[in-house]
Design a protein around this motif. Structure first.
Motif, PDB file in Angstrom:
ATOM      1  N   GLY A  36       1.069  -1.088  -0.134  1.00 62.91           N
ATOM      2  CA  GLY A  36       0.238   0.210  -0.239  1.00 62.91           C
ATOM      3  C   GLY A  36       1.191   1.031   0.166  1.00 62.91           C
ATOM      4  N   CYS A  37       1.789   0.625   0.270  1.00 59.26           N
ATOM      5  CA  CYS A  37       2.948   2.214   0.744  1.00 59.26           C
ATOM      6  C   CYS A  37       3.700   2.436  -1.033  1.00 59.26           C
ATOM      7  N   GLN A  38       3.757   1.596  -1.854  1.00 65.81           N
ATOM      8  CA  GLN A  38       4.611   1.873  -2.725  1.00 65.81           C
ATOM      9  C   GLN A  38       3.342   3.416  -3.463  1.00 65.81           C
ATOM     10  N   LYS A  39       4.682   3.380  -4.186  1.00 65.03           N
ATOM     11  CA  LYS A  39       3.634   5.057  -4.855  1.00 65.03           C
ATOM     12  C   LYS A  39       3.530   4.788  -6.242  1.00 65.03           C
ATOM     13  N   LYS A  40       2.018   4.432  -6.705  1.00 65.17           N
ATOM     14  CA  LYS A  40       1.328   4.829  -7.058  1.00 65.17           C
ATOM     15  C   LYS A  40       1.643   5.733  -8.805  1.00 65.17           C
ATOM     16  N   GLU A  41       1.279   4.883 -10.195  1.00 67.08           N
ATOM     17  CA  GLU A  41       1.835   5.667 -10.954  1.00 67.08           C
ATOM     18  C   GLU A  41       1.214   7.273 -11.032  1.00 67.08           C
ATOM     19  N   THR A  42      -0.058   7.728 -10.757  1.00 68.27           N
ATOM     20  CA  THR A  42      -0.509   8.824 -10.915  1.00 68.27           C
ATOM     21  C   THR A  42       0.092   9.818  -9.677  1.00 68.27           C
ATOM     22  N   LEU A  44      -4.091   6.039 -17.482  1.00 69.16           N
ATOM     23  CA  LEU A  44      -3.223   5.325 -17.390  1.00 69.16           C
ATOM     24  C   LEU A  44      -3.109   4.710 -18.515  1.00 69.16           C
ATOM     25  N   VAL A  45      -2.270   3.877 -19.534  1.00 68.67           N
ATOM     26  CA  VAL A  45      -3.087   2.624 -20.678  1.00 68.67           C
ATOM     27  C   VAL A  45      -1.422   1.986 -20.605  1.00 68.67           C
ATOM     28  N   LYS A  46      -0.226   2.357 -21.020  1.00 68.32           N
ATOM     29  CA  LYS A  46       0.802   2.108 -20.898  1.00 68.32           C
ATOM     30  C   LYS A  46       2.384   2.479 -20.983  1.00 68.32           C
ATOM     31  N   THR A  47       2.947   2.669 -20.478  1.00 67.50           N
ATOM     32  CA  THR A  47       3.812   3.465 -21.296  1.00 67.50           C
ATOM     33  C   THR A  47       5.025   4.058 -22.329  1.00 67.50           C
ATOM     34  N   TYR A  48       5.003   5.197 -22.747  1.00 70.56           N
ATOM     35  CA  TYR A  48       5.291   5.402 -24.168  1.00 70.56           C
ATOM     36  C   TYR A  48       6.580   6.913 -24.114  1.00 70.56           C
ATOM     37  N   HIS A  49       7.206   5.930 -24.828  1.00 67.41           N
ATOM     38  CA  HIS A  49       8.830   6.983 -25.695  1.00 67.41           C
ATOM     39  C   HIS A  49       8.927   6.878 -26.882  1.00 67.41           C
ATOM     40  N   GLU A  50       9.033   8.900 -27.573  1.00 67.89           N
ATOM     41  CA  GLU A  50       9.111   9.105 -28.594  1.00 67.89           C
ATOM     42  C   GLU A  50       9.916  10.604 -28.635  1.00 67.89           C
ATOM     43  N   ASN A  51      10.754  10.143 -30.064  1.00 63.54           N
ATOM     44  CA  ASN A  51      11.729  11.491 -30.395  1.00 63.54           C
ATOM     45  C   ASN A  51      10.038  12.311 -31.644  1.00 63.54           C
ATOM     46  N   VAL A  52       9.652  13.842 -30.741  1.00 65.62           N
ATOM     47  CA  VAL A  52       8.569  13.606 -31.719  1.00 65.62           C
ATOM     48  C   VAL A  52       9.872  15.208 -31.858  1.00 65.62           C
ATOM     49  N   TYR A  53      10.117  15.633 -33.138  1.00 66.39           N
ATOM     50  CA  TYR A  53      10.966  16.740 -33.921  1.00 66.39           C
ATOM     51  C   TYR A  53      11.564  17.055 -32.811  1.00 66.39           C
ATOM     52  N   GLY A  54      12.870  16.177 -32.759  1.00 68.44           N
ATOM     53  CA  GLY A  54      13.882  16.851 -31.799  1.00 68.44           C
ATOM     54  C   GLY A  54      13.502  16.826 -30.652  1.00 68.44           C
ATOM     55  N   LYS A  55      12.144  16.505 -29.722  1.00 67.84           N
ATOM     56  CA  LYS A  55      11.768  16.427 -28.508  1.00 67.84           C
ATOM     57  C   LYS A  55      11.609  15.255 -28.049  1.00 67.84           C
ATOM     58  N   HIS A  56      12.593  14.992 -26.729  1.00 67.35           N
ATOM     59  CA  HIS A  56      12.428  13.388 -26.936  1.00 67.35           C
ATOM     60  C   HIS A  56      10.782  12.907 -25.714  1.00 67.35           C
ATOM     61  N   MET A  57      10.137  13.078 -25.872  1.00 65.36           N
ATOM     62  CA  MET A  57       8.851  12.510 -25.533  1.00 65.36           C
ATOM     63  C   MET A  57       9.180  11.011 -23.744  1.00 65.36           C
ATOM     64  N   LYS A  58       8.995  11.654 -23.048  1.00 64.27           N
ATOM     65  CA  LYS A  58       8.291   9.800 -22.571  1.00 64.27           C
ATOM     66  C   LYS A  58       6.960   9.996 -21.779  1.00 64.27           C
ATOM     67  N   GLY A  59       6.594   9.357 -21.445  1.00 66.65           N
ATOM     68  CA  GLY A  59       4.364   8.920 -20.858  1.00 66.65           C
ATOM     69  C   GLY A  59       4.123   8.132 -20.613  1.00 66.65           C
ATOM     70  N   TYR A  60       3.224   8.449 -21.305  1.00 70.32           N
ATOM     71  CA  TYR A  60       2.311   7.372 -21.285  1.00 70.32           C
ATOM     72  C   TYR A  60       1.307   7.430 -21.836  1.00 70.32           C
ATOM     73  N   TYR A  61       0.461   6.935 -23.160  1.00 67.42           N
ATOM     74  CA  TYR A  61      -0.412   6.114 -24.098  1.00 67.42           C
ATOM     75  C   TYR A  61      -1.581   5.930 -22.782  1.00 67.42           C
ATOM     76  N   VAL A  62      -2.436   7.617 -23.246  1.00 63.90           N
ATOM     77  CA  VAL A  62      -3.533   7.118 -22.095  1.00 63.90           C
ATOM     78  C   VAL A  62      -5.013   7.356 -23.160  1.00 63.90           C
ATOM     79  N   GLN A  63      -6.230   7.202 -22.253  1.00 69.68           N
ATOM     80  CA  GLN A  63      -7.331   7.323 -22.598  1.00 69.68           C
ATOM     81  C   GLN A  63      -8.423   8.704 -22.312  1.00 69.68           C
ATOM     82  N   VAL A  64      -8.717   9.495 -22.809  1.00 69.39           N
ATOM     83  CA  VAL A  64      -9.564  10.596 -22.462  1.00 69.39           C
ATOM     84  C   VAL A  64     -11.357  10.250 -22.962  1.00 69.39           C
TER      85      VAL A  64
END
Length: 474
Positions: free
Chosen positions: A21-27, A107-127
């Motif tokens: 329970g003490c483990q930090k959740k993704e959000t 949150l769905v799963k982790t995400y990492h991509e280079n977008v026009y020279g900007k390295h993005m890190k995070g998640y694929y999500v649903q809205v």
């Protein structure tokens, strides 16, 4: 002894529960980070949202035009303050309490991509029912920064563009007449989550041309391709034999971008034509990975780290894109520019001939007007439709007389800031309903929300003028 064993076992179980329970959740990790997060689709070139987490479980939320954009419209709560957020117990859901409608990110799963020279890190999500990316910038490529400042596109006239095309027939090495590479080929691939149709022509004189038609981005698991066409690229260059393999070396790259919000797939509206070249005088402007062709078990395959492989039923090698012989000839690179200009000129002479034409034109104009039609925000990224009959929307004037029937009509979702305005409530939700008459745009309104009476009002300062087709270099 047995009693002591069960006591020890119970303590250990309780300890494990507490530890879990003490483990930090993704959000929790996300909201505790001192970063600006971006919520976007595709490459974050339109309708991007920036989110920065503040103290007291509040967040600064802005609608911006692109990733790393500084200027935008804030989303507030009903008291015009930065909205509060609530974290779901599942550790995967964040709900932002904004004034018009809660923004819920899952949150769905982790995400990492280079977008026009900007390295993005995070998640694929649903809205809602839509798929998005939710990420922050980890670093920026220096090469991309210098490129964007040094080699910005220059606007040129259509007549000048042909003067900058490199002649690919000079200094070529002809291929042997019996080479299996010679001819026309078809292939299917994915570029940045965009399903792409490819055509490749290799000539005996050692030149090639490749045409790629990219559709709008979608999930890899989707079974059908999107009909929305984002762009067409036409590349020409030389075929080189290196390291015992055949490589395609580009000299010219023409990109034709289309308006894709509210797009009429039967009659695309071109937005911009851009030419990039690789030459000693200008340097290498065409930024893409190497492309090579190999023969494997009597099948030809195209390799490129820019392309995600789409396997075909009859291909043995699943690490590359299968090339299939084709009888279809391509339009030359030079002619693709000329034909786009001629097609655009014909479009200018008769821009609206259907409901779909009207919707595409209004969407294109709104793209150049901060996503607004007049002073109302529209959301062509949500729902829109053209299956309307003018006779079903008879307007009544203030005097009680019938208004003329519209010639063409469409409906579109309002932006979050326009829902409480003149949106008409239907069984499918709230929509802005537009019509055209005598080349003027009208908006349907309900004078009384509890009545079926509707009236058409002209949209001021919104001429139905086709946006200029831009030609640019580099």
């Amino acid at each position: 002894m047995g009693k002591k064993f069960y006591i020890v076992l119970s303590v250990m179980f309780l300890f494990c529960v507490i530890l879990t329970g003490c483990q930090k959740k993704e959000t929790s990790k996300i909201v505790s980070s001192n970063k600006t997060w971006y919520l976007f689709q595709d490459q974050g070139e339109n309708d991007t949202v920036s989110i920065k987490f503040l103290k007291d479980q509040r967040a600064e939320i802005k609608d911006i035009t692109n990733i790393d954009g500084k200027v935008g419209i804030n989303r507030f709560n009903t008291h015009f303050n930065n909205p509060q957020y609530v974290l779901g117990r599942d550790g995967k859901t964040m709900t932002f309490k904004t004034a018009k409608q809660d923004l819920v990110i899952k949150l769905v799963k982790t995400y990492h991509e280079n977008v026009y020279g900007k390295h993005m890190k995070g998640y694929y999500v649903q809205v809602g029912n839509e798929n998005y990316k939710f990420a922050y910038i980890t670093k920026r490529d220096k090469a991309n920064i210098s490129k964007s400042t040094k080699h910005e596109s220059q606007s040129i006239s259509y007549k000048q563009m042909a003067n900058h095309i490199i002649d690919v027939n000079q200094n070529t090495k002809p291929l042997s007449a019996d080479n299996s590479l010679i001819g026309n080929f078809y292939f299917s691939t994915i570029i940045d989550y965009r399903r792409t149709d490819g055509n490749l022509t290799i000539n005996q004189n050692g030149t090639y041309q490749m045409t790629l038609t990219q559709h709008s981005a979608q999930k890899l698991s989707d079974t059908t391709d999107s009909k929305v066409v984002m762009m067409t690229t036409v590349e020409s260059g030389n075929v080189q034999s290196l390291y015992g393999k055949m490589y395609l070396t580009p000299k010219n790259l023409v990109t034709i971008d289309y308006y894709y919000h509210g797009q009429n797939q039967n009659r695309l509206l071109p937005k911009e034509v851009n030419l990039k070249v690789n030459s000693k005088a200008t340097g290498n402007q065409i930024d893409r990975a190497k492309i090579r062709i190999e023969n494997d078990s009597n099948q030809l395959y195209l390799y490129s780290s820019d392309f995600t492989v789409r396997t075909r039923d009859n291909q043995a090698n699943t690490k590359a894109n299968l090339l299939t012989k084709s009888d279809s000839a391509q339009t030359s690179l030079e002619d693709s520019i000329t034909q786009t200009k001629d097609y655009y000129d014909q479009y200018l002479s008769n821009p609206i001939a259907s409901n779909a034409d009207l919707m595409q034109l209004v969407a294109a104009i709104s793209d150049n007007n901060d996503k607004k039609v007049g002073n109302l925000g529209v959301n062509f990224g949500d729902q829109y439709g053209t299956n309307l009959q003018p006779s079903d929307y008879q307007g009544i004037s203030v005097s009680g007389s019938k208004q003329p029937l519209m010639q063409y009509m469409f409906l579109v979702s309002p932006s979050a800031y326009s829902e409480n305005g003149p949106a008409v409530t239907t069984t499918k939700g709230k929509f802005l309903i537009y019509g055209s008459l005598d080349n003027k745009l009208f908006l349907l309104k309900q004078p009384d929300k509890d009545s079926t009476t509707v009236t058409w009002t002209m949209v001021k300062d919104f001429p139905l003028t086709v946006p200029k087709l831009k030609f640019s270099l580099n």
